[in-house]
Design an enzyme around this catalytic site. Structure first.
Site, short mmCIF file in Angstrom:
data_model
loop_
_atom_site.label_atom_id
_atom_site.label_comp_id
_atom_site.label_asym_id
_atom_site.label_seq_id
_atom_site.Cartn_x
_atom_site.Cartn_y
_atom_site.Cartn_z
N ARG A 1 -13.98 -3.26 5.73
CA ARG A 1 -14.10 -2.96 4.29
C ARG A 1 -14.85 -4.07 3.56
O ARG A 1 -15.60 -3.81 2.62
CB ARG A 1 -12.70 -2.75 3.69
CG ARG A 1 -12.15 -1.36 4.01
CD ARG A 1 -10.72 -1.20 3.57
NE ARG A 1 -9.80 -1.92 4.44
CZ ARG A 1 -8.71 -2.57 4.04
NH1 ARG A 1 -8.40 -2.60 2.76
NH2 ARG A 1 -7.92 -3.17 4.91
N HIS B 1 -0.55 -3.22 7.82
CA HIS B 1 -2.00 -3.35 7.63
C HIS B 1 -2.54 -1.96 7.31
O HIS B 1 -2.24 -1.00 8.03
CB HIS B 1 -2.64 -3.88 8.92
CG HIS B 1 -4.05 -4.37 8.73
ND1 HIS B 1 -5.09 -3.51 8.44
CD2 HIS B 1 -4.59 -5.60 8.79
CE1 HIS B 1 -6.21 -4.22 8.34
NE2 HIS B 1 -5.94 -5.49 8.54
O1 MEZ Z 1 -5.20 -12.10 8.33
C1 MEZ Z 1 -5.21 -11.05 8.96
O2 MEZ Z 1 -4.18 -10.37 9.13
C2 MEZ Z 1 -6.50 -10.52 9.45
C3 MEZ Z 1 -7.62 -11.46 9.47
C4 MEZ Z 1 -6.58 -9.25 9.83
C5 MEZ Z 1 -7.81 -8.45 9.82
O3 MEZ Z 1 -7.84 -7.44 9.12
O4 MEZ Z 1 -8.77 -8.78 10.50
#
Ligand code: MEZ
Length: 535
Positions: free
Chosen positions: A338, A318
Site C-alpha cells: 500500500r 494485520h
Molecule cells: O512492522 C510490521 O509489522 C511490518 C513491517 C509488516 C509489514 O507489513 O511488512
C-alpha cells in the site's frame, strides 16, 4: 490462477483502476475511527475475552486462549530438577533467538558478559524473520524523533508508556546505523542514501527497508554476528520455567530438550525474556502471519513468577493477510504494497478507505466491508477484499514491483497469480501482540528484579496499536538496551539459593480460585492435530 467465478469481480476492479488511482479517499475522523473500531475490531468482541482469576493481573481481561495458558499448570514439579547442579552457569541468559534476543546477546557480549542464548527452535526462527516492509527511524532532514513520537503515540491511542516510546524513537537513527555497520543491506539510491517510504499512520517517509524481506535481512545479519562472536546458542531447547533465588530475584531457567524432553538447569545472574509473539495462539480463530513458535511463552514464564502484564487484551490484526490461495492463507502481504500505491477495493471495484490508515482501523474497515456491507468477495474458496497491486506498476512505472517487493511477487507467482497484472485477495490476519510484560526504561520488569524483557514479549512500547516498522525497531532498540543493562546489572548480583517454590505457590492459587484444568504451559508449539478448520 484465480477460479473463473472470481473473474466478474476482477473485471470490475480492472475497469475502475484508472479512476481509482486518481481518487484520493478521505481520512476518517477520530469519531469515525472510534465507532468503526468499537463495532468491527476483534479486540472489541467482549465474548472473546475473560477475566484472569489469579496472578498479578487478576481481574483484568485477556483473550480466552491466553487466559488458559497464563492460568495453566507448570510442566514440572520443583522436585523434577536438582537446582544445586546447574548444567549452565552464566551472567546473562537470553531466552529466545530472534532479533531481540540476538541484539541483547550481542550487546551483553560486547560488555564482557558470559552470555548464552537458549531457543526452542533455531536461532532466527522468529517473527523477525517474517517481517517484510521495513523499520522506522526519523533520520531524514524533514523528520525528527519528536514527529515520530507523535505519529506512534496517536496511532497507539495515546496509551504507550511515554518513556518507552521516547527511547524507541530517540534511539532509532542510531539503531539503523548499528545495523548498517553490521552489514544489513538497506535499500539505497545511486548516491548511497537510504530509500524511505510511508507506512500507515506515518506523517513522514521513514520506513527503511531491504526490499520486502527486511526482517530476513536483519535477522541474517544478527545471526552472523552472534555466531561470529562465538556466543553459545543452545537450540531446540525451550525454557519452561523461570528460576528465582531466595530473595525473589530472577536466577535462571529450567530448560527442556525439545526432542528428548530431558530437563536442564541454567543458572544466571540476569535473565532476558525475548520469546516473541503469540500468533500461533490463533486468537478468535484467526490465521496468522507469525512463525511456528509464536505461542506467548515469555508471557507465561514471566506471569508465573509474578511479573505484571500490560495491555494483554490488545492484539494486532494485520489488515492484509493473504486470503487466497489456501496454501498461503494468513501469510503477510506487506503494508509496503500500500505504501507503493496499491489501494483496497471491494467486490464492486470501489475504493472504500484510505490505504494508509493505521492498522487497527484498516483491519476493522475491511471486516466491515465484508461482514456488514456485503461488499467482500465471498466464495467457498476464500473471502476478503482486493488489494489492487497492478496500480503500483502504473504509478511507479514498469518493474517497480519486481524491484521493490520481489518476495511478494514470487509468493503469489508460485500459484499462477502475477501481481503486476492481477489484484490479490486479502483479509486481516493475526500479526502482533501489542501487550506483554511490563518493563521500565532499562528493560527490567517492573516487579521482578534482574528479569529483563525485550521485543514482542514487552507490553506498553506502542500502546494499544503499533505502527508498521516500529516492531523491527523495538527489537533492536530494546534488545540492545536489555543486553546492555543486564550486563551492567549482573556485576552487582550475588545470587541467593535457587528455588522453584513459585510453582507450588501458583498451584495453590489455582486451587483456591477453583481452576482445575489439566492444561500445561508454556505451550511451546501449536497443536494442529484433529483441527479441521485449517488453522
Ligand atoms: O512492522 C510490521 O509489522 C511490518 C513491517 C509488516 C509489514 O507489513 O511488512
Amino acid at each position: 490462477m484465480y477460479p473463473e467465478k472470481f473473474r466478474k469481480s476482477i473485471e470490475a476492479v480492472e475497469a475502475a483502476r484508472e479512476k481509482n488511482i486518481a481518487y484520493e479517499p478521505a481520512r476518517m475522523t477520530a469519531k469515525e475511527k472510534e465507532d468503526l473500531l468499537a463495532a468491527f475490531h476483534p479486540d472489541y468482541r467482549k465474548e472473546e475475552f475473560t477475566e484472569l482469576k489469579i496472578g498479578p493481573n487478576k481481574g483484568e481481561k485477556v483473550p480466552h486462549e491466553l487466559a488458559a495458558m497464563l492460568q495453566a499448570k507448570s510442566r514440572i514439579k520443583a522436585s523434577d530438577v536438582d537446582l544445586t547442579k546447574p548444567d549452565y552457569d552464566v551472567d546473562v541468559l537470553v531466552i529466545g533467538g530472534g532479533g531481540a534476543g540476538s541484539s541483547a546477546a550481542i550487546e551483553a557480549h560486547e560488555a564482557g558478559a558470559n552470555v548464552m542464548i537458549v531457543t526452542k527452535l533455531r536461532i532466527g526462527d522468529a517473527n523477525t524473520m517474517m517481517a517484510e516492509g521495513g523499520i522506522q527511524a526519523a533520520d531524514k532532514p524533514n523528520d525528527s524523533p519528536a514527529t515520530h513520537f507523535v505519529d506512534a503515540f496517536g496511532g497507539g491511542h495515546f496509551a504507550a508508556k511515554r518513556e518507552l516510546l521516547s527511547k524507541l524513537v530517540c534511539d532509532a537513527p542510531e539503531a539503523i546505523q548499528w545495523l548498517n555497520n553490521l552489514g544489513v543491506e538497506f535499500d539505497k539510491d545511486e548516491n548511497g542514501v537510504m530509500v524511505t517510504t510511508h507506512g500507515g499512520g506515518t506523517s513522514r517517509k521513514r520506513m527503511h527497508a531491504a526490499k520486502d524481506y527486511s526482517g530476513a535481512e536483519i535477522m541474517r545479519t544478527l545471526r552472523d554476528e552472534v555466531l561470529n562472536r562465538g556466543i553459545p546458542v543452545v537450540d531446540f531447547t525451550a525454557a519452561i520455567e523461570l528460576i528465582l533465588d531466595d530473595k525473589g530475584n530472577a536466577a535462571g531457567a529450567v530448560l527442556m530438550n525439545m526432542e528428548t524432553e530431558a530437563l536442564l538447569v541454567a543458572r544466571a545472574k540476569t535473565v532476558v525474556i525475548a520469546t516473541g509473539g503469540a500468533g500461533r495462539m490463533h486468537y478468535q480463530g484467526f490465521p496468522t502471519s507469525n512463525h511456528y513458535g509464536a505461542t506467548a511463552d515469555g508471557l507465561v514464564l514471566g506471569y508465573r513468577v509474578g511479573a505484571k502484564l500490560l495491555y494483554a487484551d490488545t492484539l494486532q490484526y494485520h489488515p492484509t493477510g493473504a486470503a487466497y490461495p489456501a496454501q498461503i492463507f494468513g501469510a503477510l502481504v506487506t503494508e509496503k504494497v500500500r505504501s507503493l500505491g496499491a489501494k483496497l477495493i471491494n467486490c464492486d471495484g470501489e475504493v472504500f478507505m484510505h490505504p494508509l490508515e493505521t492498522r487497527d482501523v484498516s483491519a476493522a474497515s475491511i471486516i466491515r466491508e465484508c461482514n456488514a456491507r456485503g461488499k467482500g468477495i465471498d466464495f467457498e474458496e476464500a473471502h476478503g477484499v482486493w488489494l489492487d497491486t497492478p496500480m503500483i506498476e502504473k504509478i511507479g512505472g514498469e518493474g517497480t514491483i519486481e524491484r521493490r517487493i520481489p518476495a511478494m511477487m514470487r509468493m503469489f507467482g508460485k500459484f499462477g497469480i502475477d501481481i503486476r497484472k492481477e489484484p490479490i485477495l486479502i483479509y486481516p490476519t493475526l500479526h502482533y501482540q501489542n501487550g506483554g510484560l511490563d518493563i521500565n526504561v532499562n528493560g527490567m520488569t517492573t516487579n521482578v528484579q534482574n528479569l529483563f524483557v525485550a521485543g514482542e514479549a514487552v507490553g506498553g512500547i506502542h500502546g494499544r496499536n503499533r505502527l508498521m516498522g516500529n516492531s523491527l525497531l523495538d527489537i533492536i532498540v530494546f534488545g540492545r538496551n536489555a543486553g546492555q543493562n543486564a550486563a551492567a546489572t549482573y556485576r552487582n548480583v550475588e545470587l541467593g539459593k535457587l528455588t522453584l517454590d513459585h510453582i507450588a505457590a501458583f498451584e495453590a492459587e489455582r486451587a483456591a480460585a477453583g481452576i482445575d484444568s489439566d492444561e500445561v504451559s508454556p505451550k511451546l508449539l501449536p497443536n494442529y492435530t484433529g483441527n479441521t478448520s485449517g488453522i
